[in-house]
Design an enzyme around this catalytic site. Structure first.
Site, PDB file in Angstrom:
ATOM      1  N   CYS A 117      61.950  -3.409   9.533  1.00  0.00           N
ATOM      2  CA  CYS A 117      61.849  -2.727  10.819  1.00  0.00           C
ATOM      3  C   CYS A 117      60.505  -2.025  10.872  1.00  0.00           C
ATOM      4  O   CYS A 117      59.982  -1.588   9.853  1.00  0.00           O
ATOM      5  CB  CYS A 117      62.982  -1.699  10.917  1.00  0.00           C
ATOM      6  N   CYS A 168      78.835  -5.296  11.408  1.00  0.00           N
ATOM      7  CA  CYS A 168      77.551  -4.679  11.744  1.00  0.00           C
ATOM      8  C   CYS A 168      76.461  -5.635  11.274  1.00  0.00           C
ATOM      9  O   CYS A 168      76.392  -5.969  10.090  1.00  0.00           O
ATOM     10  CB  CYS A 168      77.441  -3.332  11.038  1.00  0.00           C
ATOM     11  N   CYS A 200      71.967   2.190   6.134  1.00  0.00           N
ATOM     12  CA  CYS A 200      71.180   1.059   6.621  1.00  0.00           C
ATOM     13  C   CYS A 200      70.093   0.634   5.641  1.00  0.00           C
ATOM     14  O   CYS A 200      69.261   1.442   5.256  1.00  0.00           O
ATOM     15  CB  CYS A 200      70.458   1.450   7.898  1.00  0.00           C
ATOM     16  N   CYS A 257      65.530   6.573   7.314  1.00  0.00           N
ATOM     17  CA  CYS A 257      66.140   5.244   7.273  1.00  0.00           C
ATOM     18  C   CYS A 257      65.507   4.351   6.199  1.00  0.00           C
ATOM     19  O   CYS A 257      64.285   4.257   6.101  1.00  0.00           O
ATOM     20  CB  CYS A 257      65.999   4.597   8.648  1.00  0.00           C
ATOM     21  N   CYS A 308      61.558   5.345  11.250  1.00  0.00           N
ATOM     22  CA  CYS A 308      62.364   6.578  11.252  1.00  0.00           C
ATOM     23  C   CYS A 308      62.417   7.166   9.841  1.00  0.00           C
ATOM     24  O   CYS A 308      62.598   6.454   8.857  1.00  0.00           O
ATOM     25  CB  CYS A 308      63.780   6.299  11.757  1.00  0.00           C
ATOM     26  N   GLU A 357      71.114  -7.795   5.371  1.00  0.00           N
ATOM     27  CA  GLU A 357      72.446  -7.330   5.007  1.00  0.00           C
ATOM     28  C   GLU A 357      73.319  -7.127   6.237  1.00  0.00           C
ATOM     29  O   GLU A 357      72.829  -6.861   7.334  1.00  0.00           O
ATOM     30  CB  GLU A 357      72.379  -6.063   4.171  1.00  0.00           C
TER      31      GLU A 357
END
Ligand code: SAH
Length: 345
Positions: free
Chosen positions: A111, A104, A332, A118, A115, A91
């Site tokens: 990932c 962005c 995100c 997130c 975290c 995205e």
């Protein structure tokens, strides 16, 4: 197959020689890809049919398929969900500001940084994005909106410094005079803090802005939010940031996501001041965007304001990030995640 859109002009020139083609062909191809934003070899009208065929045999030509687009009714922010050639999705976000349009982009599919707040990291890392696939997000959005992009932030899904080599090629191609020629100063790379990579990046002496996701003021608190804090201490991070400033002269941006009752007290603000004061920096406060998989809550508006005021009073340069696209899965990785969830149902 070679990924032609990830090649520098120099590499393409060398490769044209191997195909017994003149070097200026490399320039033409490069221009079609990175200036005219062609979607395939077919569009390249000044390239002969024979060379196009040679290219199709030798090179892969990445392209993103836009499979979903959402527009915020509040601020015009647009979110795009793109499908890559292997079926993975990423995205990207388009934001309109007074000073220009900002995109962005994602740097990885998923990932592995883990975290706690997130959404991008919930399913781990699928793979790195190629330089071409990072560029394609900007190219596709430029074509879809019909507007020039002036700023790029690498703050979407993924940890850019965990895809370091591809990130550097991407930066080179994006800022190249022979491409979109976006100024390095208009490019921000955000990292959760891979200390050796911050140092390596510093030594490249680029003029890009480094944003560091700090989110806590003690190692103990940071470890609860960000697993990377088990690997590098805040002290090592600060030293790396200071090294980055010394090498590049670029002011660091610290990102601090405010989570209600976790890192938003007066004491936290005081500790943050002590930490960042010695550095030439800017602090960007981000009211946490709650994701349904975790029970983090946003700080009260008054707590956010008090936090900001305290920093300001102490001479710290601070802003509160405007929440763009709140109504369209702004946080995100949320759009991609919704898509994956839907396809599993
Ligand atoms: N991996 C990079 C870039 C990704 S995200 C990094 O860690 O910096 C960009 C910023 O948004 C980071 O500061 C990240 O910690 C923050 N972020 C991620 N999810 C968030 C959420 N739900 N609410 C607020 N900030 C979030």
């Amino acid at each position: 197959m070679i990924d032609i859109k990830s090649m520098t002009l120099e590499e393409l020139k060398t490769d044209m020689a191997e195909l017994s083609e003149k070097p200026f062909r490399a320039k033409q191809l490069h221009e079609w890809m990175h200036k005219k934003l062609a979607e395939s070899f077919d569009e390249m009208t000044n390239i002969s049919a024979a060379l196009k065929e040679k290219c199709r045999q030798r090179y892969s030509y990445t392209n993103l398929k836009c499979i979903r687009q959402q527009e915020s009714k509040i601020d015009g922010t647009k979110k795009f969900l793109f499908e890559l050639s292997d079926g993975n999705v990423v995205e990207s976000v388009w934001m309109k500001y007074k000073h220009g349009n900002s995109v962005c982009i994602s740097s990885q599919v998923g990932c592995r940084m883990g975290c706690a707040f997130c959404a991008s990291t919930l399913d781990g890392l699928a793979r790195n994005l190629a330089p071409s696939e990072m560029l394609d997000q900007i190219y596709a959005i430029t074509r879809l909106t019909g507007e020039r992009v002036s700023n790029v932030v690498v703050m979407g899904t993924g940890e850019p410094l965990d895809n370091f080599d591809n990130l550097l090629i991407f930066i080179r191609l994006l800022t190249d005079e022979e491409g979109l020629h976006i100024s390095q100063r208009n490019l921000t790379v955000s990292t959760c803090g891979l200390v050796p990579k911050i140092r390596e990046l510093a030594e490249k002496k680029l003029q890009i802005t480094l944003a560091l996701s700090l989110h806590a003021t003690t190692d103990e608190k940071r470890r609860k939010l960000m697993p990377i804090a088990n690997k590098y201490s805040i002290r090592e991070l600060m030293e790396a940031c200071s090294y980055y400033f010394d090498q590049t002269g670029r002011r660091i941006t610290f990102e601090y996501s405010l989570v209600g009752g976790v890192n938003d007290t007066d004491e936290d603000a005081g500790e943050l001041i002590e930490l960042v004061k010695p550095l030439n920096c800017h602090v960007n406060l981000i009211p946490v965007n709650p994701i349904k998989e975790r029970n983090f809550v946003q700080s009260e508006g008054s707590a956010i304001q008090a936090f900001k005021n305290k920093l300001e009073k102490n001479g710290i340069n601070v802003t509160i990030r405007r929440e763009m696209g709140r109504d369209i899965d702004g946080a995100c990785g949320q759009l991609r995640r919704r898509h994956i969830e839907r396809s599993l149902q």
